[in-house]
Structures are given as C-alpha cells and as structure tokens.
Write a protein that holds these residues in place. Sequence first.
Motif, PDB file in Angstrom:
ATOM      1  N   UNK A  47       0.835  -1.189   0.000  1.00 51.84           N
ATOM      2  CA  UNK A  47       0.000   0.000   0.000  1.00 51.84           C
ATOM      3  C   UNK A  47       0.873   1.243   0.000  1.00 51.84           C
ATOM      4  N   UNK A  48       0.842   2.043  -1.059  1.00 50.45           N
ATOM      5  CA  UNK A  48       1.560   3.322  -1.043  1.00 50.45           C
ATOM      6  C   UNK A  48       0.997   4.239   0.043  1.00 50.45           C
ATOM      7  N   UNK A  49       1.865   5.022   0.651  1.00 53.31           N
ATOM      8  CA  UNK A  49       1.469   5.918   1.742  1.00 53.31           C
ATOM      9  C   UNK A  49       1.083   7.285   1.181  1.00 53.31           C
ATOM     10  N   UNK A  50      -0.038   7.812   1.676  1.00 55.47           N
ATOM     11  CA  UNK A  50      -0.463   9.143   1.264  1.00 55.47           C
ATOM     12  C   UNK A  50       0.493  10.200   1.810  1.00 55.47           C
ATOM     13  N   UNK A  51       0.721  11.238   1.028  1.00 57.90           N
ATOM     14  CA  UNK A  51       1.529  12.392   1.423  1.00 57.90           C
ATOM     15  C   UNK A  51       3.019  12.062   1.573  1.00 57.90           C
ATOM     16  N   UNK A  52       3.415  10.878   1.113  1.00 64.55           N
ATOM     17  CA  UNK A  52       4.832  10.522   1.127  1.00 64.55           C
ATOM     18  C   UNK A  52       5.097   9.628  -0.083  1.00 64.55           C
ATOM     19  N   UNK A  53       5.502  10.214  -1.200  1.00 62.56           N
ATOM     20  CA  UNK A  53       5.665   9.443  -2.437  1.00 62.56           C
ATOM     21  C   UNK A  53       6.787   8.408  -2.399  1.00 62.56           C
ATOM     22  N   UNK A  54       7.598   8.428  -1.337  1.00 61.12           N
ATOM     23  CA  UNK A  54       8.679   7.440  -1.225  1.00 61.12           C
ATOM     24  C   UNK A  54       8.317   6.257  -0.342  1.00 61.12           C
ATOM     25  N   UNK A  55       7.146   6.300   0.304  1.00 62.19           N
ATOM     26  CA  UNK A  55       6.835   5.312   1.347  1.00 62.19           C
ATOM     27  C   UNK A  55       5.710   4.361   0.946  1.00 62.19           C
ATOM     28  N   UNK A  56       5.812   3.143   1.455  1.00 61.19           N
ATOM     29  CA  UNK A  56       4.752   2.148   1.294  1.00 61.19           C
ATOM     30  C   UNK A  56       4.814   1.172   2.459  1.00 61.19           C
ATOM     31  N   UNK A  57       3.769   0.371   2.591  1.00 62.17           N
ATOM     32  CA  UNK A  57       3.717  -0.658   3.634  1.00 62.17           C
ATOM     33  C   UNK A  57       3.306  -1.982   2.999  1.00 62.17           C
ATOM     34  N   UNK A  58       4.064  -3.021   3.308  1.00 60.44           N
ATOM     35  CA  UNK A  58       3.738  -4.354   2.801  1.00 60.44           C
ATOM     36  C   UNK A  58       2.497  -4.867   3.530  1.00 60.44           C
ATOM     37  N   UNK A  59       1.525  -5.339   2.764  1.00 59.61           N
ATOM     38  CA  UNK A  59       0.324  -5.921   3.356  1.00 59.61           C
ATOM     39  C   UNK A  59       0.427  -7.445   3.390  1.00 59.61           C
ATOM     40  N   UNK A  60       0.769  -8.048   2.250  1.00 56.33           N
ATOM     41  CA  UNK A  60       0.860  -9.507   2.162  1.00 56.33           C
ATOM     42  C   UNK A  60       1.950  -9.895   1.172  1.00 56.33           C
ATOM     43  N   UNK A  61       2.671 -10.957   1.508  1.00 56.49           N
ATOM     44  CA  UNK A  61       3.672 -11.498   0.587  1.00 56.49           C
ATOM     45  C   UNK A  61       3.753 -13.002   0.789  1.00 56.49           C
TER      46      UNK A  61
END
Length: 243
Positions: free
Chosen positions: A93-107
């Motif tokens: 999931x890409x993070x709002x207001x931070x174009x460099x950030x994301x969080x892994x949900x499932x792998x």
Amino acid sequence: MPSPTFTVMRLDATPPESIKSQIMQMVIDYVTELSMVAIAPSNPLYPLYQYGVGHEVHQYVQAMDGSRGIAVELIVALDAEDPSIVIGFLLYLPVQQDPQACAVAYMAVQTARRRQGVARTMLEKMTERYPHAELACFVAKVPVFEALGFQVLGARGPQVLMNTREQQTEGLLAVLDIAPIYNSLEVRQIHSYLLKQHGKRAMTDAEKQRDRHIDQLTRQARLFVNGLLGESGADAFIGPRLV
C-alpha cells in the motif's frame, strides 16, 4: 551465469482472473504465514481464517481498480518457463503524502520456489519505487528481512515492525476496514458448520488455543524488541497513521 528461473512484474490495476485466482490459492495454502494470528492448520478455526484472510486479500486486489479510494499495488513473480504460473506475490500500500513510502500488506512465495531470491527480487522492485518501506513479521522471520535490508523499529502486537529506514513515515496509510468480513453472514455460516462438525467444547478450546498463541507471540515480540532496543522500543506502536 545461469538463466533466471522467474520474472517479476508490477501491476497497478486489477490483475486478470488467471493471476488473481492463483494469488487467492496461495493465500489459502499459506494462511498460517499470512494471518496476524498465525493460525495453525490443526486448529478447528483454520477454515474460518482461510476465508477471512482470503476475502481480505480479494478486497485489496479488487480495490486496485480505484473503486475503494485506496492505493494498492501488486508485484507478481512468474515462472520463467511458463509465465502463466504465479510463484509469488507481494501486495503493498503506497502511503499518502509521502511518495517514497509504502507498507507491505501480504507477501507469499510457493514453498518449492523459496530460497531462490523470489522474495528479495519482489521487494527490490517495490523499493525501487518506494525506498521507505515498512512491514510487520513474526520474530522468527526477522533475520530473513534483516538480510533483505529491513531493520527493527518496534513491536506491534504479536509482530515486529521493520523498516528500510530508522524511522517511520509521517504520511497516512489508507487501509480497508476488515471488521465487516468477520461479522459477515459467510463467516457466521462457516462458524456454524465448524461448530456442528467439531462440537462446542472443541470450538471453545480452539479459540482459547488461538488466544494463548497470540499472547505467546506478543510476549515474544516484546521481549525480542526489548532486548534489541530497550523498553521504549518494545512498548511503542510504530507505523504510518491509518485512515
């Protein structure tokens, strides 16, 4: 050098049914690893979590069409000899207001294709685009993700929070509300079926077993982080703010 045995591909729109169905099968097969409660196959509640986690992943994949107002991206690993075969997936999931950030949900990666660099390659493709990446895992998996460039930031319930940087993003993370899944008619029907199949006492014992396991994992995560970062790290809830 030997030829690579897989290729990776990023998707930012809903995948075709052939890919989606294979992802869903992997969720069903590896729900113990993917579930926040690490439900064991021997636990009578196992089919309930197969449905619940499967439906959650399904909703995230469906949200890739933009209909839910949530940013979702997907990376799939495909067999090099037969690209119709999905051997791994990474949903983040890409993070709002931070174009460099994301969080892994499932792998997940197929058991037979592990230790071949599949997870590493998928994560590298993700961090090419989002270098400030975060994920949560159980203590046993921490060394794996440390080797992939993540570091421990703190404890979050039964899991350890890890990040490619020394701090979390300041952005907002939009996530699905999963409560309706576990309050749904389908889940109630599955629970009723399991109750008839196993009996009330066995189902009560199954819930207690699950809860004891969560408590054990939570203590394990806190002790691990405490040993690494001290009390402040073990007590912190660290992660992007949820919306």
